[in-house]
Design a protein around this motif. Structure first.
Motif, short mmCIF file in Angstrom:
data_model
loop_
_atom_site.label_atom_id
_atom_site.label_comp_id
_atom_site.label_asym_id
_atom_site.label_seq_id
_atom_site.Cartn_x
_atom_site.Cartn_y
_atom_site.Cartn_z
N UNK A 1 9.92 0.10 -18.85
CA UNK A 1 8.79 0.62 -19.63
C UNK A 1 9.32 1.07 -20.99
N UNK A 2 8.64 0.65 -22.04
CA UNK A 2 9.08 0.95 -23.40
C UNK A 2 8.66 2.36 -23.81
N UNK A 3 9.45 2.95 -24.70
CA UNK A 3 9.17 4.30 -25.17
C UNK A 3 7.82 4.38 -25.88
N UNK A 4 7.45 3.36 -26.63
CA UNK A 4 6.15 3.42 -27.32
C UNK A 4 4.99 3.38 -26.32
N UNK A 5 5.17 2.76 -25.15
CA UNK A 5 4.15 2.78 -24.11
C UNK A 5 3.99 4.19 -23.54
N UNK A 6 5.11 4.87 -23.32
CA UNK A 6 5.08 6.24 -22.81
C UNK A 6 4.38 7.14 -23.82
N UNK A 7 4.73 7.03 -25.09
CA UNK A 7 4.10 7.85 -26.13
C UNK A 7 2.61 7.57 -26.24
N UNK A 8 2.21 6.31 -26.10
CA UNK A 8 0.81 5.94 -26.17
C UNK A 8 0.02 6.58 -25.03
N UNK A 9 0.56 6.51 -23.81
CA UNK A 9 -0.12 7.09 -22.65
C UNK A 9 -0.23 8.60 -22.79
N UNK A 10 0.84 9.24 -23.23
CA UNK A 10 0.79 10.69 -23.43
C UNK A 10 -0.26 11.06 -24.47
N UNK A 11 -0.30 10.33 -25.56
CA UNK A 11 -1.28 10.60 -26.62
C UNK A 11 -2.71 10.42 -26.13
N UNK A 12 -2.95 9.39 -25.30
CA UNK A 12 -4.30 9.09 -24.84
C UNK A 12 -4.77 9.98 -23.68
N UNK A 13 -3.84 10.43 -22.81
CA UNK A 13 -4.27 11.11 -21.58
C UNK A 13 -3.93 12.59 -21.52
N UNK A 14 -3.07 13.08 -22.42
CA UNK A 14 -2.70 14.50 -22.43
C UNK A 14 -2.97 15.06 -23.82
N UNK A 15 -3.46 16.29 -23.88
CA UNK A 15 -3.69 16.93 -25.17
C UNK A 15 -2.37 17.07 -25.93
N UNK A 16 -2.43 16.93 -27.22
CA UNK A 16 -1.23 16.91 -28.06
C UNK A 16 -0.40 18.19 -27.98
N UNK A 17 -1.04 19.33 -27.79
CA UNK A 17 -0.31 20.60 -27.80
C UNK A 17 0.21 21.00 -26.42
N UNK A 18 0.06 20.13 -25.43
CA UNK A 18 0.49 20.43 -24.07
C UNK A 18 1.97 20.12 -23.88
N UNK A 19 2.67 21.01 -23.19
CA UNK A 19 4.08 20.79 -22.86
C UNK A 19 4.13 20.02 -21.55
N UNK A 20 4.98 19.01 -21.49
CA UNK A 20 5.05 18.16 -20.30
C UNK A 20 6.50 17.85 -19.95
N UNK A 21 6.71 17.47 -18.69
CA UNK A 21 8.02 17.05 -18.20
C UNK A 21 7.97 15.57 -17.90
N UNK A 22 9.04 14.87 -18.22
CA UNK A 22 9.12 13.43 -17.94
C UNK A 22 10.32 13.18 -17.03
N UNK A 23 10.07 12.41 -15.97
CA UNK A 23 11.14 11.97 -15.07
C UNK A 23 11.19 10.45 -15.14
N UNK A 24 12.39 9.91 -15.39
CA UNK A 24 12.56 8.47 -15.58
C UNK A 24 13.60 7.98 -14.58
N UNK A 25 13.30 6.89 -13.87
CA UNK A 25 14.32 6.31 -12.99
C UNK A 25 15.34 5.54 -13.85
N UNK A 26 16.46 5.19 -13.27
CA UNK A 26 17.55 4.55 -14.02
C UNK A 26 17.13 3.25 -14.68
N UNK A 27 16.27 2.50 -14.04
CA UNK A 27 15.86 1.19 -14.57
C UNK A 27 14.69 1.29 -15.55
N UNK A 28 14.12 2.50 -15.71
CA UNK A 28 12.94 2.74 -16.56
C UNK A 28 11.72 1.96 -16.09
N UNK A 29 11.66 1.62 -14.80
CA UNK A 29 10.50 0.91 -14.27
C UNK A 29 9.47 1.85 -13.68
N UNK A 30 9.87 3.09 -13.43
CA UNK A 30 8.94 4.12 -12.95
C UNK A 30 9.17 5.38 -13.77
#
Length: 92
Positions: free
Chosen positions: A56-85
């Motif tokens: 999964x590309x970083x710009x896809x992650x940023x796009x999803x965060x921008x669309x589904x979470x409010x901008x001022x919200x603090x969030x945690x990201x967990x990434x598997x080694x292959x970046x597929x999940x």
């Protein structure tokens, strides 16, 4: 990039998620080859992105965060080694 609501296609997944977890709201989106499952509990939001074909590309992650979470919200990201999940969680 476009998030397409495909919740009706994943009816069984949504029903299982609602029955087996404390989720109160579940939506499933398609972002090309990447599936995005958005769920809410009374106090948290969790988004799981999954792509079996490629990392999964970083710009896809940023796009999803921008669309589904409010901008001022603090969030945690967990990434598997292959970046597929990728899991994104935040408090409401």
């Amino acid at each position: 990039m476009h998030l397409i609501d495909v919740t009706n296609t994943y009816r069984d997944l949504v029903e299982r998620q609602l029955a087996s977890t404390n989720s109160q709201y579940v939506k499933v989106y398609s972002l090309g080859d990447t599936s995005v499952v958005y769920s809410e509990t009374s106090d948290k939001i969790e988004i799981v992105m999954e792509n079996h074909k490629r990392a999964i590309k970083q710009d896809e992650v940023e796009f999803v965060i921008k669309r589904l979470i409010h901008e001022d919200t603090i969030y945690d990201i967990t990434v598997d080694k292959s970046r597929k999940i990728i899991s994104i969680t935040c408090n409401k």
